[in-house]
Scaffold this motif. Sequence first.
Motif, PDB file in Angstrom:
ATOM      1  N   HIS A 418       2.278 111.653  42.585  1.00 31.35           N
ATOM      2  CA  HIS A 418       1.381 110.213  43.567  1.00 31.35           C
ATOM      3  C   HIS A 418       1.006 109.420  42.020  1.00 31.35           C
ATOM      4  O   HIS A 418       0.404 108.210  42.575  1.00 31.35           O
ATOM      5  CB  HIS A 418       0.857 110.211  44.336  1.00 31.35           C
ATOM      6  N   GLU A 419       0.735 109.823  40.570  1.00 30.71           N
ATOM      7  CA  GLU A 419       0.583 109.786  39.542  1.00 30.71           C
ATOM      8  C   GLU A 419       1.056 109.092  38.315  1.00 30.71           C
ATOM      9  O   GLU A 419       0.786 108.132  37.663  1.00 30.71           O
ATOM     10  CB  GLU A 419      -0.218 110.544  39.112  1.00 30.71           C
ATOM     11  N   MET A 424       1.582 103.747  43.456  1.00 24.87           N
ATOM     12  CA  MET A 424       1.550 104.279  43.920  1.00 24.87           C
ATOM     13  C   MET A 424       0.210 105.546  43.954  1.00 24.87           C
ATOM     14  O   MET A 424      -0.781 105.688  45.064  1.00 24.87           O
ATOM     15  CB  MET A 424       2.046 105.565  43.913  1.00 24.87           C
ATOM     16  N   THR A 427      -2.334 102.980  45.142  1.00 27.03           N
ATOM     17  CA  THR A 427      -2.518 102.802  46.702  1.00 27.03           C
ATOM     18  C   THR A 427      -3.507 104.475  47.811  1.00 27.03           C
ATOM     19  O   THR A 427      -3.563 104.362  48.139  1.00 27.03           O
ATOM     20  CB  THR A 427      -1.014 103.418  48.006  1.00 27.03           C
ATOM     21  N   TYR A 428      -2.811 105.266  46.780  1.00 27.31           N
ATOM     22  CA  TYR A 428      -4.019 107.138  46.776  1.00 27.31           C
ATOM     23  C   TYR A 428      -5.076 106.933  47.521  1.00 27.31           C
ATOM     24  O   TYR A 428      -5.614 107.220  47.994  1.00 27.31           O
ATOM     25  CB  TYR A 428      -3.613 107.955  46.289  1.00 27.31           C
ATOM     26  N   LYS A 431      -6.438 104.494  50.005  1.00 17.61           N
ATOM     27  CA  LYS A 431      -6.739 105.214  51.340  1.00 17.61           C
ATOM     28  C   LYS A 431      -7.685 106.250  50.978  1.00 17.61           C
ATOM     29  O   LYS A 431      -8.368 106.484  51.936  1.00 17.61           O
ATOM     30  CB  LYS A 431      -4.907 106.156  51.580  1.00 17.61           C
ATOM     31  N   GLU A 432      -7.866 107.325  49.774  1.00 14.97           N
ATOM     32  CA  GLU A 432      -8.834 108.158  49.689  1.00 14.97           C
ATOM     33  C   GLU A 432     -10.556 107.411  49.610  1.00 14.97           C
ATOM     34  O   GLU A 432     -11.258 108.946  48.910  1.00 14.97           O
ATOM     35  CB  GLU A 432      -8.637 109.191  48.527  1.00 14.97           C
TER      36      GLU A 432
END
Length: 534
Positions: A418-419, A424, A427-428, A431-432
């Motif tokens: 995801h990194e 991505m 986006t992560y 969301k967090e």
Amino acid sequence: MVLMEEAAFNFRTSYVKSTVFYDAYNGILPLVLNWQARPWTCDVAQKNMSSYACVSNHSVCVNVTSTTDEPGYRCKCSDGYEGNPYITDGCQDIDECLKNSTLCGYGICENMAGNYTCSCPRGKDWTNGICQSRFPVIPVVGTTGGLVVLVIALACACMIQERRKLQKMKRDYFRQHGGLILFDEMRSKQGITFKIFMEEELKQATNRFSEQQVLGQGGYGTVYKGILEGGVEVAVKRCKTANEQQKKEFGKEMLILSEVNHKNIVKLLGCCLEVEVPMLVYEFVPNGTLFQLIHGNHGLRISLATRLGIAHESADALSYLHSSASTPILHGDIKSSNILLDRDNKAKVADFGASILAPTDKSQFITLVHGTCGYLDPEYMQTNLLTDKNDVYSFGVVLLELLTAKLPFNFDPDVPAHEKSLSMMFTYAMKENKLDQILDAEIKDGDNIEIIEEIAELAMRCLEMCGHNRPSMKKVAEKLDSLRKVMQHPSVQRNPEEMECLLGEPSSMASSTVTSAEYFSIEKKAVNGLQSGR
């Protein structure tokens, strides 16, 4: 009384009582004794060797007759000998080579008993008293000269033939790329500054495309810095490939692209069509690329205002290409390295010449535009259909670069999945609720956190997986423009019409002063209006 050779002396009366004789002859005159052995001839004398006078080897007998007709003989040395024939060994060999060094010309003289021989160095023969080459000089020179002339003539003929082939090839390329159509269009339209360059002209401008002139390289080709006659600086792009359809439409598209006129778009000055893949000539922008500004190790602090200004100018340029140009133009390769900066760090979108014109029907949507890893729209990768929303996605990645100063893609195999992609990772983080963890430390400022959050939310909308849900570049540019104005003027004056536009209803705050925090609260209520204007 004096004995002398008669022919050697002429008597004068002055010789009687003076020394004139001695001065003229040094007292010496030749004497010739005409004598003979008598009374035998050579045949008779040789029968009695005891009295035969010619005793020397290499001597010969010669018959002579006196004035009294009495026979007799004399002796002399044979040819090639000299000396006294009347004594033993009196006749000695004459060394002709020693007496006359030029006897054999430039040949080699060798003495022999009673004679001599002449020879020549290797490759020459003794002819007519001189050494001559076995092959006559004039014919050899003539033959060699003829061969040289023949070789030169053949070389010239080959050069002329190759030049004709090259010229024909250039004419074919020119027609193939739509050059004739482009010429006709240029003649029919007034005020066009677009120029068709010759290949040699661009070679001279770039020092024959020297590596020292390279400004950058990408998937589409290599860009060189060039200086035209008159000292005009330009950027020359040598494209790598072009399919047949692109070649046919190239001239027409170039004319449309030449009419693009926007302060934040690099001006296309001309093209070269007489090569296999056309070359493009742009204005030269001196301050490098946005990629170099963000990721270069220059130690300069880049303020949020500068970043926001660059983002707005770039978005405004793309909005112009999509909706304000005479024919809509899709860029197809938006990235930070295709956004150039002038001396005042004003943005200029470049490389739109590698894009395509917006298709007029669905059959034209298929394209060979590849884009760049990290910026490429996932929807395009699935459909292979290029639309204006692909540019919106790629611009969203550029916004992330401005916010985080991170590369769009990480090729390190040890990095979590995801990194790897900046989109991505972003986006992560959103969301967090960990946006602050990926922001560039240089812009983490409490006074601007609302603006940063608004830019982040705009980037999220640009990165929607479904292109239909993304805003248009016009809406993106308008949003960035409003954020820029708020940052320049934290306290803004709103009139009733402007407030109604934001809220979609009459506002009681019509003439009041609105703080930046209040403004962002109003902006969030207007998000639906932004999304509905995709």
